[in-house]
Design an enzyme around this catalytic site. Structure first.
Site, mmCIF file in Angstrom:
data_model
loop_
_atom_site.group_PDB
_atom_site.id
_atom_site.type_symbol
_atom_site.label_atom_id
_atom_site.label_comp_id
_atom_site.label_asym_id
_atom_site.label_seq_id
_atom_site.Cartn_x
_atom_site.Cartn_y
_atom_site.Cartn_z
ATOM 1 N N ASP A 1 17.628 85.641 35.126
ATOM 2 C CA ASP A 1 17.720 84.575 34.136
ATOM 3 C C ASP A 1 16.359 83.886 34.117
ATOM 4 O OD1 ASP A 1 18.025 82.244 32.739
ATOM 5 O OD2 ASP A 1 19.872 81.617 33.724
ATOM 6 N N TYR B 1 22.451 77.240 37.873
ATOM 7 C CA TYR B 1 22.850 76.962 36.488
ATOM 8 C C TYR B 1 22.360 78.099 35.609
ATOM 9 C CZ TYR B 1 23.509 74.716 32.000
ATOM 10 O OH TYR B 1 23.935 74.435 30.722
ATOM 11 N N LYS C 1 14.782 78.970 25.523
ATOM 12 C CA LYS C 1 13.894 77.786 25.580
ATOM 13 C C LYS C 1 12.538 77.999 24.894
ATOM 14 C CE LYS C 1 16.565 75.647 28.978
ATOM 15 N NZ LYS C 1 17.096 74.331 29.072
HETATM 16 C C1 LIG Z 1 18.270 78.799 33.876
HETATM 17 C C2 LIG Z 1 19.044 78.548 32.623
HETATM 18 N N1 LIG Z 1 19.797 79.524 32.109
HETATM 19 C C3 LIG Z 1 20.484 79.359 30.959
HETATM 20 C C4 LIG Z 1 20.459 78.165 30.294
HETATM 21 C C5 LIG Z 1 21.259 77.984 29.039
HETATM 22 O O1 LIG Z 1 20.421 77.856 27.936
HETATM 23 P P1 LIG Z 1 20.942 77.119 26.615
HETATM 24 O O2 LIG Z 1 21.043 75.657 26.930
HETATM 25 O O3 LIG Z 1 19.905 77.440 25.584
HETATM 26 O O4 LIG Z 1 22.263 77.718 26.304
HETATM 27 C C6 LIG Z 1 19.684 77.113 30.795
HETATM 28 C C7 LIG Z 1 19.629 75.795 30.097
HETATM 29 O O5 LIG Z 1 19.206 74.799 30.622
HETATM 30 C C8 LIG Z 1 18.964 77.311 31.992
HETATM 31 O O6 LIG Z 1 18.243 76.321 32.514
#
Ligand SMILES: Cc1ncc(COP(=O)(O)O)c(C=O)c1O
Length: 450
Positions: A252, A150, A279
């Site tokens: 990421d 994800y 986050k």
């Molecule tokens: C690993 C990862 N990347 C990207 C995102 C996307 O972040 P956002 O919800 O702030 O768009 C998340 C959100 O849970 C995530 O867990």
């Protein structure tokens, strides 16, 4: 039990009543599917530290922390004070603020590979900007990402996020599976899917697309794949491959930045070209950032002769987020990171004990201040192993409901916990004891699975 709670009222309004209004104006009654639960979402009155009180007056311990985004729990006094001051001075300008510069100084001093940084408003935007910057820098169209990972909701980043046995194809050549109906075939054609931590297969797949890959995208502790760490061998193999093939290695760290003081990447000998953040760095407000090598970040630089990746955003680096984020990250110093990781490790050990006592075939994985419980005896090592049947999902929901309604404990809907510095040993004891009772409750259902 559930209806009883739902019917309780504080200030004259029940959860059900609010939901009945919600479904008339919000599609599905929610703005994010994550908060939906049957028969309806529950609504918050207030929150403080590690406790959330709902509108019925029920207080719960929060182990979800808004999907891993609140590293100091709710309404931390230092953040509230600094943000309140900033609110009085204004919230968003078509001008710069020192708040943005100070926060950039803090984050670039924190991780050695962060030579430059840019702020945006979400993790999704951060991953998207990182991918587009990789294409702009290399001049190549494709990305490679892990099956099941994800990375937010950018079209390319969400390919194969929920691949399942019916569509994932041969492990030697995993299919690029669309998440959203209507995703153009062109998107799938530009995403190479690899099996996480599988060095041999991943390198073979990358080789087959070598002249077209702009970046290889990795989450070092991917939550949806099973929340286990990337092996050093895997990360180093990808690093070496990208060096030889004019591609970027990009991380990421939207969730995993919490794992060490300088991010999960600090545990590896090789560093990424770019990192997406989000986050916790927002201090409780919407945020995203891309950080990395100056030479690559220059694709975003408006003073360059050719601007390869024009980038803006109405609320990017807004001073409220920048202020909250700076305070949160200052407070999350080296000692705070170590203390929080130690508390999470204690929790993991206690939960292992609960698993043993209840004699249920469960396992637990994680890193730093986060962990996830799995409905299988051996800790998972691949996405295809954790793919859940409908029956398994029912058990997880049963356990989550038990914790929420009868133990007043909030966990993430994958049976994961993301710790905040406001949690105490006492809260951890409550969690492991509640889980012990919960495991015993769902034990007959788990036994029927096998
Ligand atoms: C690993 C990862 N990347 C990207 C995102 C996307 O972040 P956002 O919800 O702030 O768009 C998340 C959100 O849970 C995530 O867990």
């Amino acid at each position: 039990m559930k209806t009883q709670i739902a019917d309780q009222k504080l200030n004259g309004t029940s959860h059900e009543e609010i939901y009945n209004r919600a479904v008339k104006v919000l599609t599905g009654g929610v703005s994010r599917n994550t908060i939906y639960r049957k028969p309806h979402p529950y609504y918050v009155a207030s929150a403080n530290g590690s406790f959330i009180t709902d509108i019925s007056g029920i207080e719960r311990i929060d182990f979800a922390n808004n999907m891993a985004s609140l590293i100091h729990g709710h309404s931390h006094p230092a953040i509230v004070e600094a943000v309140t001051e900033q609110l009085k001075k204004g919230t968003a300008f078509t001008m710069g603020t020192e708040a943005e510069v100070s926060f950039a100084e803090l984050l670039t001093s924190r991780s050695s590979g962060f030579e430059k940084i840019r702020f945006m408003n979400s993790g999704t935007e951060a991953v998207m900007t990182m991918i587009k910057a990789s294409r702009a820098y290399t001049g190549k169209p494709k990305i490679a990402k892990a099956e099941g990972a994800y990375h937010g909701t950018y079209d390319y980043a969400e390919v194969s996020q929920t691949a399942n046995p019916g569509n994932w194809g041969d492990i030697d050549h995993p299919n690029a599976v669309p998440l959203v109906q209507g995703t153009p075939q062109g998107v799938m054609d530009d995403v190479v899917i690899f099996p996480y931590n599988d060095v041999e297969r991943t390198l073979a797949l990358l080789d087959q697309n070598a002249d077209q890959i702009a970046c290889v995208l990795i989450d070092l502790v991917p939550h949806r794949i099973g929340m286990f760490r990337a092996s050093s061998e895997f990360v180093e193999a990808i690093y070496n491959w990208t060096r030889k093939n004019n591609a970027l290695m990009v991380f990421d760290e939207v969730i995993t930045y919490r794992v060490n003081y300088a991010g999960a990447q600090d545990s590896y000998s090789v560093k990424p070209d770019l990192t997406a953040l989000g986050k916790i760095i927002g201090g409780g407000f919407p945020v995203g950032a891309v950080a990395g090598k100056d030479e690559i970040m220059k694709v975003l630089d408006p003073t360059e002769k050719i601007l390869r990746h024009p980038h803006s955003g109405t609320f990017s680096a807004n001073p409220v987020t920048m202020t909250a984020g700076r305070i949160a990250m200052e407070l999350f110093d080296e000692q705070a990171v170590l203390d929080l990781n130690a508390l999470a490790m204690t929790a993991r050990n206690q939960i292992e004990e609960s698993i043993k006592i209840s004699d249920v075939p469960l396992s637990i994985t994680g890193a730093g201040s986060m962990f996830r419980i799995h409905l299988q005896e051996n800790a998972p090592t691949s996405y295809r192993e954790i793919n859940q049947t409908k029956a398994a999902k029912t058990i997880i929901n049963e356990l989550l409901d038990y914790l929420f309604f009868e133990e007043n404990i909030i966990m993430i809907n994958t049976l994961a916990c993301m710790f905040a510095t406001t949690l105490t040993q006492n809260n951890v004891d409550q969690l492991s004891e509640a889980l012990l009772r919960g495991f015993k409750k769902v034990k007959p259902m788990i036994e029927q699975l096998s």
